[in-house]
Design an enzyme around this catalytic site. Structure first.
Site, PDB file in Angstrom:
ATOM      1  CG  ASN A 155      47.145  39.441  65.800  1.00  0.00           C
ATOM      2  OD1 ASN A 155      47.914  38.878  66.587  1.00  0.00           O
ATOM      3  ND2 ASN A 155      47.068  40.763  65.708  1.00  0.00           N
ATOM      4  CE1 TYR A 194      44.290  38.081  75.834  1.00  0.00           C
ATOM      5  CE2 TYR A 194      45.633  36.580  77.137  1.00  0.00           C
ATOM      6  CZ  TYR A 194      45.461  37.345  76.010  1.00  0.00           C
ATOM      7  OH  TYR A 194      46.454  37.392  75.058  1.00  0.00           O
TER       8      TYR A 194
END
Ligand code: NAP
Length: 251
Positions: A97, A162
């Site tokens: 995560n 990203y």
């Protein structure tokens, strides 16, 4: 002599468990499943301690483990040392995560802003999962869940770094799922849209919600419920899947 079968202690590791979505996942796992929860953090020990408190209040138990997912050697040595100290343990659930953003137009993107985002999301996935995969295969059961993003599916301007990192993890999720399925190890990804956490606190929700059919940002808990389901035995025939949690943003 009595044949004493030592029951294996089962653990779930959540990287970036100190805040935001990771914290909500730790708490949800504590409510739903019977795992000791390893709460990883990078720099924010106080926040990790707060997560542990919330896990215990939810009726679960856990521990804190600091490492920087982007530091290949560090991850390897810390997880090896952890296994030395926990000989009867198996980390059965791995939730990748941890993630960061360093937004900016590609034309002006520095090599550092490019690499740090790739190093955390993509290489972090490699560093942590590669250190644990053999044990999962020997265990013949496991759950790997990767936190990706709507940006990795549709691409987001201002986030080429990203989008590249998350897109790559999506590809890796699908490939690894096929490698390990026979051993009852599933590999899935969850792709949130805009979720209210520290990562999005500078964004203008009033403006951005106009492009979200649900007309609002999501909550970390709304992501955590799906992750908890994927981490459970109930999800056994789902693998190589990318689940969108984005209030209806078409991706
Ligand atoms: P956040 O509130 O900024 O929290 C980030 C977490 O990751 C923190 O626990 C942080 O630890 C940890 N972390 C960051 N770099 C790390 C590293 N190098 N090693 C270990 N831990 C590290 O972010 P979030 O919104 O919860 O995001 C969680 C995940 O969901 C990320 O992968 C993100 O890309 C993804 N995501 C978020 C959204 C959103 O709208 N929020 C949307 C799509 C996807 P410290 O507390 O120690 O700093």
């Amino acid at each position: 002599m009595e044949d004493k079968k030592v029951e294996k202690q089962k653990y779930a590791l959540v990287t970036g468990g100190s805040r935001g979505i990771g914290r909500a996942i730790c708490v949800q796992l504590a409510k739903d499943l019977d795992y000791h929860i390893i709460i990883n953090y990078n720099g924010n020990k106080k926040a990790a301690e707060e997560t542990l408190k919330l896990v215990e209040e939810a009726g679960g138990n856990g521990e804190i483990l600091q490492f920087n997912v982007a530091d290949a050697e560090g991850v390897k040595s810390i997880l090896e040392a952890w296994h030395e100290d926990h000989k009867e343990a198996v980390i059965e659930v791995v939730i990748n995560n941890a993630g960061i953003t360093k937004d900016g137009l590609f034309m002006w993107m520095s090599p550092e802003d490019w690499s740090s985002v790739i190093d955390t999301s993509l290489n972090g996935f490699y560093n942590v999962t590669n250190a644990l995969i053999q044990k999962l295969l020997v265990n013949k059961y496991g759950r790997i869940i990767n936190m990706v993003s709507v940006s990795g599916l549709k691409g987001t301007p201002g986030q080429t770094n990203y989008s590249a990192a998350k897109g790559a993890v999506i590809g890796a999720t699908k490939a690894l799922a096929q490698e390990v399925a026979k051993r009852n190890v599933t590999v899935n990804a969850v792709a949130p849209g805009f979720i209210k956490t520290d990562m999005t606190k500078e964004l203008n929700e009033q403006e951005l919600r106009k492009m979200i059919p649900a007309n609002r940002f999501g909550t970390a808990e709304e992501v955590a419920h799906t992750v908890s389901f994927l981490a459970s035995s109930k999800s056994s025939y789902i693998t190589g899947e990318i689940i969108n949690i984005n209030g209806g943003i078409y991706s």
